[in-house]
Write an enzyme that holds these catalytic residues in place. Structure first.
Site, PDB file in Angstrom:
ATOM      1  N   ASN A  32       0.608  -1.235   3.880  1.00 21.47           N
ATOM      2  CA  ASN A  32       1.091   0.033   4.419  1.00 21.47           C
ATOM      3  C   ASN A  32       2.591   0.003   4.671  1.00 21.47           C
ATOM      4  OD1 ASN A  32      -1.456   1.096   4.424  1.00 21.47           O
ATOM      5  ND2 ASN A  32      -1.906   0.292   6.458  1.00 21.47           N
ATOM      6  N   THR A  33       3.156  -1.205   4.703  1.00 20.40           N
ATOM      7  CA  THR A  33       4.580  -1.293   4.953  1.00 20.40           C
ATOM      8  C   THR A  33       5.391  -1.282   3.667  1.00 20.40           C
ATOM      9  OG1 THR A  33       4.540  -3.688   4.883  1.00 20.40           O
ATOM     10  CG2 THR A  33       4.167  -2.649   7.023  1.00 20.40           C
ATOM     11  N   ILE A  34       4.714  -1.147   2.544  1.00 19.79           N
ATOM     12  CA  ILE A  34       5.446  -1.165   1.278  1.00 19.79           C
ATOM     13  C   ILE A  34       6.503  -0.070   1.263  1.00 19.79           C
ATOM     14  CG2 ILE A  34       5.239  -0.714  -1.191  1.00 19.79           C
ATOM     15  CD1 ILE A  34       2.568  -2.136  -1.113  1.00 19.79           C
TER      16      ILE A  34
END
Lengths: 137, 191
Positions: free
Chosen positions: B178-180
């Protein structure tokens, strides 16, 4: 990115996408836009879908294909779009994702995730000019 | 509820909508013609900086283009990925659909295909993309899309290389997909 659906007066359908992708991408990276079923998809006598957003996520789910399958299952365009978006948001709740969907009758809808609202543009014989709709995400 | 014919596209790119509508409603063009014209209009207009030449430079400062077109009647598709030095991405995609048995051509080979069919080679760089690239470098190449490499991609520019496992620094080990892309990055560019 632009994703577009056109349906002529006989119900013949085409869809397409065009984009320059993400800023600062690693050279060689390709997003979902040119991937059939991910960036866009259409089936004759059914409808079409096209997307925008984080292509690195979207291409893992084939959301445009899913949305068109949803139309075949009897969902409205809006519900078909929401279902396809939710399948991605379940894994990636922060990802920016949006879909437009239309059936072969000219009914249309959209859904989105990761932004406040998603605007999309529509014109048909019911409207004298292009209307920009917004859906809440 | 709608009616036919219909043109619908993502974002408030209304010039593209109008161009497609003119084609399908006033000029007697096909749905495929309309999609090509609408998307082409956006490429010329450089819609939102996310379509066409001169936007969203990669790490090296180069703009490359992705496009696809589909004809539902025949289930034909043509697409290009990472198309280099040719501005008319959706039109090249249509040539892939109509003049080959393939579906997707990429990179320099897609460029060579386009040139062989009469498209012109030109730089896709603009003053705007040069500035985006310069500002990014001045900001220590933030944000970027590397993970699990050294030096720490959240702090420094590359070149990056695989770390020895015992020397991997903590901020560099991003396992949460999700932090991509952060929300701010989504605003900088998207597919």
């Amino acid at each position: 990115t632009i994703g577009m659906i056109v349906i002529d007066s006989n119900g013949l359908i085409s869809t397409g996408t065009s984009t320059n992708g993400l800023s600062h991408k690693i050279p060689g990276r390709v997003g979902d836009s040119p991937i059939p079923g991910a960036g866009a998809y259409a089936e004759k006598d059914v409808g079409a879908a096209a997307g925008t957003g984080d292509g690195d996520i979207a291409m893992r789910f084939a959301p445009a294909y899913q949305a068109v399958v949803n139309l075949k299952l009897g969902m409205s365009p809006t519900i078909a779009a929401k279902d396809a978006i939710e399948r991605m948001a379940n894994y990636f709740p922060n990802a920016m994702l949006a879909l437009i969907v239309a059936n072969n009758q000219g009914d249309f809808g959209a859904a989105c995730n990761g932004i406040e609202t998603f605007p999309f543009s529509v014109i048909n014989p019911n409207q004298s000019k292009v209307t920009v709709y917004r859906v809440n995400c | 509820k709608g009616s036919l014919p219909l043109v619908i596209n993502t974002w408030p790119f209304t010039n593209a909508t109008i161009a497609a509508w003119e084609t399908i409603y006033h000029e007697g063009g096909s749905a495929v013609d309309a999609v090509e014209r609408g998307c082409s209009q956006c490429e010329v207009d450089q819609c939102d900086g996310t379509v066409g030449w001169g936007g969203s430079p990669d790490e090296n400062g180069e703009t490359t283009l992705d496009a696809m077109i589909m004809d539902a009647t025949t289930h034909d598709i043509g697409a290009v990925g990472a198309l280099r030095r040719v501005k008319q991405a959706i039109s090249v995609a249509r040539k892939v659909m109509e003049n080959t048995n393939h579906t997707l051509l990429v990179g320099d080979q897609a460029t060579q295909f386009a040139l062989s069919l009469g498209f012109h080679e030109t730089s896709l760089t603009s003053d705007k993309s040069r500035k985006i690239q310069a500002d990014w470098i001045n900001n220590s190449c933030q944000p970027n899309y590397w993970i699990n490499v050294n030096p720490d991609p959240m702090l420094q520019c590359g070149p990056y290389h695989l770390p020895q496992s015992d020397k991997l620094i903590k901020s560099n080990t991003i396992d949460n997909p999700n932090t991509i892309i952060s929300s701010s990055e989504s605003e900088r560019g998207h597919d």
